[in-house]
Design an enzyme around this catalytic site. Sequence first.
Site, PDB file in Angstrom:
ATOM      1  CG  HIS A   1      -1.964  -1.017   1.217  1.00 47.72           C
ATOM      2  ND1 HIS A   1      -3.046  -0.958   2.074  1.00 47.72           N
ATOM      3  CD2 HIS A   1      -2.146  -2.141   0.473  1.00 47.72           C
ATOM      4  CE1 HIS A   1      -3.844  -1.981   1.855  1.00 47.72           C
ATOM      5  NE2 HIS A   1      -3.305  -2.726   0.887  1.00 47.72           N
TER       6      HIS A   1
ATOM      7  CD  GLU B   1      -1.850   4.162   3.326  1.00 46.76           C
ATOM      8  OE1 GLU B   1      -3.015   4.481   3.619  1.00 46.76           O
ATOM      9  OE2 GLU B   1      -1.579   3.335   2.421  1.00 46.76           O
TER      10      GLU B   1
ATOM     11  CB  CYS C   1      -6.539  -0.292   5.332  1.00 49.36           C
ATOM     12  SG  CYS C   1      -4.840  -0.897   5.194  1.00 49.36           S
TER      13      CYS C   1
ATOM     14  CB  CYS D   1      -1.876   1.574   6.193  1.00 53.30           C
ATOM     15  SG  CYS D   1      -1.530   0.740   4.623  1.00 53.30           S
TER      16      CYS D   1
END
Length: 172
Positions: free
Chosen positions: A60, A62, A90, A93
């Site tokens: 992701h 992040e 999410c 993260c």
Amino acid sequence: MSDSNTIPTTDQHWMQHALKLAAKAEALGEVPVGAVVVKDGEVVGEGWNQPISGHDPTAHAEIMALRQAAQRLQNYRLPGCEMYITIEPCTMCSGAIVHARISRVIFAAPEPKAGAVLSNGQVFDAEHMNHRVTYTSGVCEEEAVGQIQAFFKRRRAEAKALKKGASRSEDK
């Protein structure tokens, strides 16, 4: 949602940077999410979604930004750093952000299905967490929402065209 008159121009500046990173993800066919880690007014890490192209469920935006910042600063802890993200993080993260000791997270748009800061779970506010992350939402929200919505609208249209093409070949 924050009032744009009260959002510091530095937050808007760094969110614009994150939105450009999100466009890189979109160019790869990924969901357009971008993240940038800033310390003392300098970018120390940046990332964009890459789980599909990288065959990595943890890639992701992040996580990619945290990895780069940790390497650059030569520390798995990132105290004094701020992270700008185009969409609410999410659970995975959010947990990584807490463990990295990020001081503040600024995100543009809520993520009603998977967001874990305001929408679901409220990870940053959980009493059992050993670090408190402050957060701000709504910075450049309209632009981020527009970017995500345009991406999924295009994806749905492409899927519909593929389905329509497949049904035509079946009719022959």
